[in-house]
Design an enzyme around this catalytic site. Structure first.
Site, PDB file in Angstrom:
ATOM      1  N   LYS A  38      13.407  -8.720  -1.507  1.00 37.00           N
ATOM      2  CA  LYS A  38      13.054  -9.447  -0.613  1.00 37.00           C
ATOM      3  C   LYS A  38      13.085 -10.824  -1.287  1.00 37.00           C
ATOM      4  O   LYS A  38      12.680 -11.085  -2.341  1.00 37.00           O
ATOM      5  CB  LYS A  38      11.648  -9.121  -0.074  1.00 37.00           C
ATOM      6  N   VAL A  64       5.759  -5.659 -12.404  1.00 30.70           N
ATOM      7  CA  VAL A  64       7.247  -5.217 -12.708  1.00 30.70           C
ATOM      8  C   VAL A  64       8.045  -5.986 -13.693  1.00 30.70           C
ATOM      9  O   VAL A  64       8.981  -5.416 -14.054  1.00 30.70           O
ATOM     10  CB  VAL A  64       7.829  -5.413 -11.168  1.00 30.70           C
ATOM     11  N   PRO A  81       0.824  -1.251  -0.162  1.00 29.25           N
ATOM     12  CA  PRO A  81      -0.115   0.037   0.085  1.00 29.25           C
ATOM     13  C   PRO A  81       0.928   1.099  -0.017  1.00 29.25           C
ATOM     14  O   PRO A  81       0.178   2.292  -0.203  1.00 29.25           O
ATOM     15  CB  PRO A  81      -0.712  -0.099   1.214  1.00 29.25           C
TER      16      PRO A  81
HETATM   17  C1  LIG Z   1       4.450  -7.240   0.934  1.00 29.14           C
HETATM   18  S1  LIG Z   1       3.538  -6.248  -0.318  1.00 29.14           S
HETATM   19  C2  LIG Z   1       4.570  -4.786  -0.258  1.00 29.14           C
HETATM   20  C3  LIG Z   1       4.428  -3.665   0.724  1.00 29.14           C
HETATM   21  C4  LIG Z   1       5.236  -2.556   0.534  1.00 29.14           C
HETATM   22  N1  LIG Z   1       6.643  -2.710   0.519  1.00 29.14           N
HETATM   23  C5  LIG Z   1       4.632  -1.523   1.488  1.00 29.14           C
HETATM   24  O1  LIG Z   1       5.711  -1.238   2.314  1.00 29.14           O
HETATM   25  O2  LIG Z   1       3.613  -1.040   1.454  1.00 29.14           O
HETATM   26  C6  LIG Z   1       4.038  -7.107  -1.793  1.00 29.14           C
HETATM   27  C7  LIG Z   1       3.303  -6.367  -3.144  1.00 29.14           C
HETATM   28  O3  LIG Z   1       4.093  -7.111  -4.276  1.00 29.14           O
HETATM   29  C8  LIG Z   1       2.957  -6.673  -5.279  1.00 29.14           C
HETATM   30  N2  LIG Z   1       3.620  -7.655  -6.368  1.00 29.14           N
HETATM   31  C9  LIG Z   1       3.445  -9.002  -6.411  1.00 29.14           C
HETATM   32  N3  LIG Z   1       3.969  -9.276  -7.655  1.00 29.14           N
HETATM   33  C10 LIG Z   1       4.071  -8.130  -8.571  1.00 29.14           C
HETATM   34  C11 LIG Z   1       4.589  -7.864  -9.797  1.00 29.14           C
HETATM   35  N4  LIG Z   1       4.773  -8.887 -10.627  1.00 29.14           N
HETATM   36  N5  LIG Z   1       4.668  -6.562 -10.041  1.00 29.14           N
HETATM   37  C12 LIG Z   1       4.411  -5.630  -9.333  1.00 29.14           C
HETATM   38  N6  LIG Z   1       3.894  -5.771  -8.153  1.00 29.14           N
HETATM   39  C13 LIG Z   1       3.937  -7.100  -7.608  1.00 29.14           C
HETATM   40  C14 LIG Z   1       1.689  -7.292  -4.526  1.00 29.14           C
HETATM   41  O4  LIG Z   1       0.542  -6.766  -5.271  1.00 29.14           O
HETATM   42  C15 LIG Z   1       2.032  -6.585  -3.203  1.00 29.14           C
HETATM   43  O5  LIG Z   1       1.322  -5.534  -3.012  1.00 29.14           O
END
Ligand SMILES: C[S@@+](CC[C@H](N)C(=O)[O-])C[C@H]1O[C@@H](n2cnc3c(N)ncnc32)[C@H](O)[C@@H]1O
Length: 239
Positions: free
Chosen positions: A191, A127, A80
Site C-alpha cells: 500500500k 518491519v 489487527p
Molecule cells: C492499516 S493498518 C493494517 C491493517 C491490517 N492490514 C489488517 O488487515 O488488519 C497499518 C499497520 O501498520 C503498522 N505499522 C506501521 N509502521 C510499521 C512498521 N515500521 N513496522 C511494522 N508495522 C508497522 C501499524 O502499527 C498498523 O497496525
C-alpha cells in the site's frame, strides 16, 4: 401497521446513533457516522473479519490469485490481523486434501496482534529493522516467502505530503526485505498513498520485478489517496 413499525425502527436507530455520538468531538462524530454507514464495516462484522481492510485483499486476490495453497506469506503491518485472516484461509484453502501442502503466514507489526489460528505473529517488531529480518529468516521455511504483503501505514500527521513521503520510504524498505526473503518469481503487494514520489517507488519496483501494476480496489474509499502496487515475478538485483 407496517408504517408504524418502520417509524419505530427509525426512531430506535436514531436514538442508538445519538447515544453513540454523545460526548464525541465533531471529527470523531464524522468518523463514527461514516463507519456506521459503511457496507464493508457491516460485512466484516458479519464475516468475522477483524476489520474492513480484509475486503481489499479478498478483491485483489480474487482477481490476481496471489495467495496459493501451500504458499508462505509475510504480512507487514498486520495488526489487527484481517489480512492475515484472509491469507490463512487462502494458503490453506484445500485443507480437506491431505496431498496439498499447508501454507504459512507470518504477520509483523509495531503493535500487538491478537493471536490467530494458523498464523505466527511478530508483535512489537519494526518491519524496517534488520533485527526483524533476522527473526523472519529463522522462522520461514528455508528462510524464504512466496509473497510479501504490506498494508503498513504510519500514524497520519495530517500533512499529506509528509505522510506520503514517510509511507514511500517504508515501502522502499520492503525492497531490502525482499532481497533477503523473497523467492525468485515471488510477489509483493504494498500500500502507498499517492503523491509525487509514487513514480519513484514504481521505478524501483520495476527494476527488480518483471511486472508492476497500480491497483485501487472498490473497497478502498474513493476519497482516500490509498493505492496498491502489485509487483510480480521477482528477480534478484544484479550487483
Ligand atoms: C492499516 S493498518 C493494517 C491493517 C491490517 N492490514 C489488517 O488487515 O488488519 C497499518 C499497520 O501498520 C503498522 N505499522 C506501521 N509502521 C510499521 C512498521 N515500521 N513496522 C511494522 N508495522 C508497522 C501499524 O502499527 C498498523 O497496525
Amino acid at each position: 401497521m407496517w408504517m408504524f413499525s418502520l417509524q419505530r425502527r427509525y426512531l430506535h436507530s436514531s436514538l442508538c446513533l445519538m447515544k453513540k455520538l454523545k460526548g464525541k468531538t465533531p471529527a470523531e462524530q464524522r468518523w463514527l457516522r461514516r463507519q456506521l454507514k459503511d457496507p464493508y464495516v457491516k460485512a466484516s462484522q458479519v464475516q468475522n473479519f477483524r476489520c474492513r481492510s480484509a475486503f481489499k485483499l479478498l478483491e485483489i486476490d480474487d482477481k490476481f490469485r496471489l495467495l496459493q495453497p501451500g504458499y508462505t506469506v509475510v504480512d507487514c503491518g498486520a495488526a489487527p490481523g484481517a489480512w492475515s485472516q484472509v491469507a490463512v484461509q487462502r494458503v490453506n484453502s484445500d485443507v480437506t486434501d491431505p496431498e496439498l501442502p499447508r501454507g504459512m503466514v507470518v504477520g509483523i507489526d509495531l503493535l500487538n496482534i491478537p493471536p490467530l489460528d494458523g498464523a505466527h505473529f511478530l508483535s512489537s517488531c519494526d518491519v524496517t529493522d534488520p533485527a526483524t529480518h533476522a527473526k523472519l529468516l529463522e522462522l520461514l521455511p528455508h528462510g524464504k516467502a512466496h509473497v510479501i504483503l504490506s498494508d503498513m501505514a504510519p500514524n497520519a500527521s495530517g500533512f499529506r505530503e509528509m505522510d506520503h513521503e514517510k509511507l514511500i520510504t517504508m515501502c522502499l524498505s520492503l525492497i531490502d526485505l525482499a532481497e533477503k526473503i523473497l523467492q525468485p518469481q515471488g510477489s509483493l503487494l504494498c500500500k502507498y498513498w499517492d503523491g509525487i514520489l509514487a513514480h519513484k517507488l514504481q521505478e524501483t519496483l520495476s527494476s527488480v520485478f518483471s511486472s508492476v501494476r497500480t491497483l485501487k480496489p472498490d473497497s478502498s474509499r474513493k476519497d482516500s489517496a490509498e493505492r496498491y502496487f502489485l509487483a510480480r515475478m521477482y528477480r534478484r538485483p544484479i550487483k
